[in-house]
Design an enzyme around this catalytic site. Sequence first.
Site, PDB file in Angstrom:
ATOM      1  N   ASP A 175       0.868  -1.158   0.000  1.00 28.36           N
ATOM      2  CA  ASP A 175       0.000   0.000   0.000  1.00 28.36           C
ATOM      3  C   ASP A 175       0.919   1.225   0.000  1.00 28.36           C
ATOM      4  O   ASP A 175       2.113   1.122   0.303  1.00 28.36           O
ATOM      5  CB  ASP A 175      -0.945   0.001   1.208  1.00 28.36           C
ATOM      6  CG  ASP A 175      -2.138   0.928   0.964  1.00 28.36           C
ATOM      7  OD1 ASP A 175      -2.062   1.787   0.059  1.00 28.36           O
ATOM      8  OD2 ASP A 175      -3.155   0.806   1.679  1.00 28.36           O
TER       9      ASP A 175
HETATM   10  C1  BGC Z   1      -4.898   3.398   0.041  1.00 26.81           C
HETATM   11  C2  BGC Z   1      -5.018   2.422  -1.116  1.00 26.81           C
HETATM   12  C3  BGC Z   1      -4.822   3.151  -2.411  1.00 26.81           C
HETATM   13  C4  BGC Z   1      -3.475   3.824  -2.391  1.00 26.81           C
HETATM   14  C5  BGC Z   1      -3.169   4.600  -3.666  1.00 26.81           C
HETATM   15  C6  BGC Z   1      -3.627   4.213  -0.044  1.00 26.81           C
HETATM   16  O1  BGC Z   1      -3.656   5.252   0.875  1.00 26.81           O
HETATM   17  O2  BGC Z   1      -4.926   2.712   1.249  1.00 26.81           O
HETATM   18  O3  BGC Z   1      -6.269   1.813  -1.074  1.00 26.81           O
HETATM   19  O4  BGC Z   1      -4.940   2.273  -3.485  1.00 26.81           O
HETATM   20  O5  BGC Z   1      -3.436   4.759  -1.327  1.00 26.81           O
HETATM   21  O6  BGC Z   1      -3.944   5.728  -3.745  1.00 26.81           O
END
Ligand code: BGC
Length: 780
Positions: free
Chosen positions: A225
């Site tokens: 993530d």
């Molecule tokens: C989120 C993800 C997301 C990623 C990219 C993170 O903060 O938890 O779900 O895909 O950011 O935006």
Amino acid sequence: MAKQTDDNLIALLTPQEKIALTTGSGSWNTAPIDKLGINSVTVSDGPLGLRKMVEGGTLPAVALPSAAKLACSFDMETARKYGVAVGEQARAENVDVILGPAVNIKRDPRCGRNFEYFSEDPLLAASLASAYIEGATSQGVGVCVKHFAANNQEYGRLVCDSIIDERALREIYLSVFERIIKQTNPCAVMCSYNKLNGEYCSQNKWLLNDVLRTEWGFKGLVMSDWGATDDRVKGIKSGLDLEMPQGDVTDVEKALEDGSLEAAELDVAVRRVIDLSKQFKSMSARSVDFDKQRDLARKLSSECTVLVKNNCGLLPLNKSDKIAVIGALAEAPVYQGYGSSKVNADNHDSLLAALKQANVSFTYAQAYDVDGDNDDELVAEAVAVAQHADKVILIVGDKPDTEGQDRDSWSLPSNQLKAIDAVTSANSDVVIVLQCGSSIDSSFSHAAKAMLIDYYGGECSGQALCDVIFGDTAPQGRLAETWYLNLPKTADDFGKDYHRALYKESIYVGYRYTSTANVDVAFPFGYGLSYSEFKWGAIAITHRDKTKITVTVPITNVGKFVDSEVVQVYATNCDCNSFVERKKLIGFARITLKPKEKKTATIVIPTSELEHYNVGQGKFVLNGGRYIITVGKNVEDNRFTDEYAISGDNNTEDMSNELACYYNIDRDFCPSDEQFAALYGKSFEEAPQAVNVSTPLNDIGNNLVAKIVKARLTRNMDNKSAKYTLAMPLRSFVSATFTREMLFTVIDMLNGAVFKNLWKLFKQYLACKKAAKQQPKTGK
Ligand code: BGC
């Protein structure tokens, strides 16, 4: 260039190129290696409608209803269509991999991301998410299933340790991923921010290699993530192939040099990145029909709306009724949540606009201010409008839920509760429409004759509601989560501690708790009423053997609407030596029928659905004994039960003495730390550590440096933002103006070496200022 095998390709890469491949190139791409024809993979949020970020903003796209609403369809074909729509959006913008779907289990209604998640039940969530994936991938794009695993709260999400006993982990939190991986073989999985049982998911070898790859056979790539990496080298060794977004690679370089990371270990990750990029090499963009997408968004939203109350058949209303529309959300709906799944929907509608478009005459009162306190004047106006109408549509809901924060409260704001009270006293024919990310305290519903749960309906939520309210489309949704009367006692701890979340309730999540503890609910899991009427014929288990059970239900639509019925099958394991839930969803089917039409719902259930996880043996087992199979319209509907006996061993250890509180649960079920520790089987205390990159800001101590750092990083913040910021690890504050080197120096100072590092920090600060001036920003 002649076609080369990956081994040959890998041999041609320099160490720097390999390292570059295993971290992002900027925020949304992998690194291309042009000399070898390795193309960059473009990834993008979001699963609820594309959120492609480009310089200067986010591209416009169609915001579909939230996953929480989609889940109410209980229908794979609906989920597949939804996936196709997101796939089309991605394909049109040259996105290779969609960052979603997000499939975490809804453990508590206050989790800020529940609107992005499907259900509290792993079978339902996985079945729908798998159908979504099949739809999206049919468009040639890939998906990245997230967030693996046990990211069920937002408070402290970057550091929090989800402590879960193995049974609950396997049967609930991992089960949803296991089913999806085995069914759809997605090209990527995103690990979550949090720790799981003591180790960050981004470097959890047990999770990423032993379970995901070895046990489940996952062949794709694991990415982090955004900013979830704690120890990148450990991550590579543990199965995290790609760090996102672009990160600092110094540690990896050093580890390669000193041999603590072997080239072969890095190659494993490199190969997976190349494999991913090969899958999307020849994709070309296709255009997308936005009008068609909007029609779909409207249809899905209206069909997935859940009718939970309809006394005296108040709904649907007649367009010629004297109608009052009350509530600020009629003008400015909450149609999507915030955070990485927020779509730039430049064309969203509202209930008021839709009513005008449909030529419905109405009067309107705002009744409350979404951002404000109690306002007696607004309420008085609303009462006057309600008194002069025959029927009232009262629309309520809270501010949008958001990633990064949990809800403060489980209730609607008090000014809206007041408005509900006043309006329902002024008129007896009130339909409440509730817009919310996930379940809330709905005790106010007793005051209204009818209630529709809209969740977040997407950008056409106004038209969709209009379709439902006047009966052009029947609301066919069923609740994919329990709507409690009171939150379980085990929920008292939710969101209190950013260090760790003890999942003391174990397997008793949502309806597994309410059905076992015999607790009254506001609206049970699986519940939803219909505009039409259905006649259920003789329910039967038409086939049963060691491998499967077949349930059939002939259903006739004897009402006046095209409508759907959802048949749900639950099981009770009567003779298990371990503790078990009273009801477990083992199969479901939605059938849609025109008036007078008759169809038979046929649900084929593999007996593996009856298995439980045997911790001693480390696997799912089907114990011999009696099972009660219940068929009904929701978890509390026992219109059909039958017993089903399976011969076989009963090897699971009986722990009813040691774990008594899990064997006999009632409404007061709330294991103590000690009782939970007995189930968990290990200690969950963490040894104190010196300040390091992952130390939460709040834990950096109280020396002068610490005070300055905390004050600076929470400057000008309201209490809630400060609370969430203090629960973030130091590494997440690294930026163009606060480099990793500076962070390390500050950490040394926090650990006591203040004076010797002051000058160093100052020099780093000057260097960083100079560099920042020369470099364009590459942040998320
Ligand atoms: C989120 C993800 C997301 C990623 C990219 C993170 O903060 O938890 O779900 O895909 O950011 O935006």
